[in-house]
Motif scaffolding. Structure first.
Motif, short mmCIF file in Angstrom:
data_model
loop_
_atom_site.label_atom_id
_atom_site.label_comp_id
_atom_site.label_asym_id
_atom_site.label_seq_id
_atom_site.Cartn_x
_atom_site.Cartn_y
_atom_site.Cartn_z
N THR A 47 46.24 -74.50 -67.15
CA THR A 47 45.98 -74.86 -68.25
C THR A 47 44.41 -75.52 -68.36
O THR A 47 44.00 -75.86 -67.18
N ASP A 48 43.96 -75.60 -69.41
CA ASP A 48 42.55 -76.30 -69.47
C ASP A 48 42.77 -77.86 -68.96
O ASP A 48 41.87 -78.06 -68.16
N ASP A 49 43.58 -78.39 -68.97
CA ASP A 49 43.87 -79.80 -68.34
C ASP A 49 43.77 -79.81 -66.94
O ASP A 49 43.23 -80.74 -66.32
N ASP A 50 44.03 -78.57 -66.22
CA ASP A 50 44.01 -78.49 -64.89
C ASP A 50 42.49 -78.13 -63.95
O ASP A 50 42.36 -78.28 -62.91
N ASP B 61 39.40 -79.05 -64.43
CA ASP B 61 38.25 -79.75 -63.92
C ASP B 61 38.26 -79.93 -62.34
O ASP B 61 37.18 -79.65 -61.89
N TYR C 259 40.47 -72.25 -76.98
CA TYR C 259 41.38 -71.35 -76.33
C TYR C 259 41.06 -69.97 -76.15
O TYR C 259 40.93 -69.24 -75.15
N GLU D 38 38.21 -70.33 -67.15
CA GLU D 38 39.45 -70.52 -66.35
C GLU D 38 39.93 -69.49 -65.43
O GLU D 38 40.21 -69.77 -64.40
#
Lengths: 269, 269
Positions: A176-179, A181, A219, A228
């Motif tokens: 997900t987005d959090d992963d 970076d 998203y 992503e």
């Protein structure tokens, strides 16, 4: 429109698959009807009446693909005003000769609870549900395959299809987005690296799919989707994971390709 | 053990279903292999080598069920030391005559993303997941069918199968211990009574299944299982719901019976 019927004393799934494969070769439309569990004479007579009515109303004999075990029921259907394609029968004698043994007619041979693989498949469906979408990352030692990929790249339907059809236990984990970076494999995935299989998808298609769910969101934005996908594909290559672009593939095709590439043992044919 | 191969330029699902239906008539075991996506000459030559090797090692010609569109690829496989059962070919000419048009060979006719029903099926899978196990009782106006029943009577796998295979939108709602004191249809089910379909199961089988998940619990006790089943069956009868005992049925059979009894339109054959 020409009528086509798939008829059986069981589920009629075999008749449907075979009939559909044949009809799909013809550039025309058919009015398609499945009649399953024709298990006694009354039901067979009802089917005959229905077929004769279809002929009378249209002036064209309906096309019939069937699988029957009981000779008496078969004969009732054979006596209809229909074009019957009995595809099993044609191949039984040559196979009997080749194998040197007699075929044993038996109802509910396929698609029944008596298949060896049945309990495996139900267990696999439960496994896929409990381990969907990263829900249970400590349970991966029982997985046959762990699908990874960004949201909406096809992980969940593929997991369910592999479970339902082949009894293969598939977990899936979303990046997900959090992963993003500093995308890398978390320890619980690294520990099962051999089981990992990556899915990816063209950015344009992902933007469409996510837009259908959450329009005008980060998203579903082009920038987010592209980022992503770039990150996960970089990860797949860096970690030398097997991966597949699902853009132009159906769940059946994705599943078949995964089975081919991994060589995973399936529990059902 | 005799070898059997299911081979195709696509998923090989059609070849598998047909081959499996035939082989299941013979009281012997086969070593079964699927080879999908044989899309070019190199791959076809590899398959030929594999088939010839199987013959050399066992002294018995492997049994081959295939679907190929490309004539050249077909001929490479035909030249192997194998017994080839080309089941589509046999029926194409009679069908061409009956229908008065020519068949149009085309790869990926079936089981591909280009089938009209494809998006329907993906939507239906998402619908089944979001509406599993009573998760979303305000969403039933979009359901084609709402399965009801006690825990572990077969609701979830059946919902998923109907979605994946036929594009039918199935919600499911569990009756639990809390409901049993005075079991009746809650208002959100009553409002969609025509869509309700009940599942039930023999008490002994339910006790086994629940015991496998939670041994020595109230949930898996004979008394609890019998009580819950008695109550739901009473409800089904009182409300005149269609219902089905799933004890001896596979998911495929349960699904086929539900489609037959409800007459629900399926989106795929």
């Amino acid at each position: 429109m020409r009528s086509a019927f798939f008829i059986s004393d069981g589920t009629a799934i075999t008749a449907e698959v075979f009939g559909h494969a044949l009809l799909s070769m013809f550039p025309m439309s058919f009015s398609q009807h499945t009649i399953s569990f024709v298990e006694n004479k009354e039901k067979a007579e009802e089917v005959k009446t229905k077929l004769n009515k279809a002929f009378k109303e249209s002036g064209e004999k309906p096309i019939v693909f069937y699988t029957f075990v009981d000779e008496e029921l078969k004969q009732i259907i054979d006596a209809s005003d229909a074009l019957i394609y009995n595809f099993l029968e044609h191949f039984v004698s040559p196979l009997e000769q080749a194998l040197g043994i007699q075929a044993v007619p038996k109802t509910h041979r396929t698609h029944s609870i008596h298949e060896n693989s049945y309990d495996h498949r139900i267990d696999a469906v439960n496994y896929a549900l409990v381990n969907d979408d990263g829900a249970n990352v400590n349970n991966y030692e029982h997985a046959d395959i762990i699908l990874v990929g960004v949201s909406r790249s096809g992980k969940t339907p593929t997991s369910l299809y592999l479970a339902l059809q082949y009894g293969v236990k598939v977990a899936n984990y979303p990046f997900t987005d959090d992963d993003m970076d500093e995308l890398r494999l978390p320890p619980f995935l690294k520990a099962h690296k051999k089981k990992l299989f990556g899915l990816t998808i063209d950015a344009q298609r992902l933007i469409e799919i996510r837009g259908g769910r959450m329009a005008n969101s980060k998203y579903s934005s082009a920038r987010q989707c592209r980022m992503e996908l770039r990150e996960v594909e970089k990860l797949y290559k860096k970690e030398r994971l097997k991966f597949l672009n699902t853009t132009h593939l159906s769940i059946e095709e994705i599943s078949a390709k995964i089975l081919t590439e991994t060589g995973i043992k399936r529990h059902k044919y």
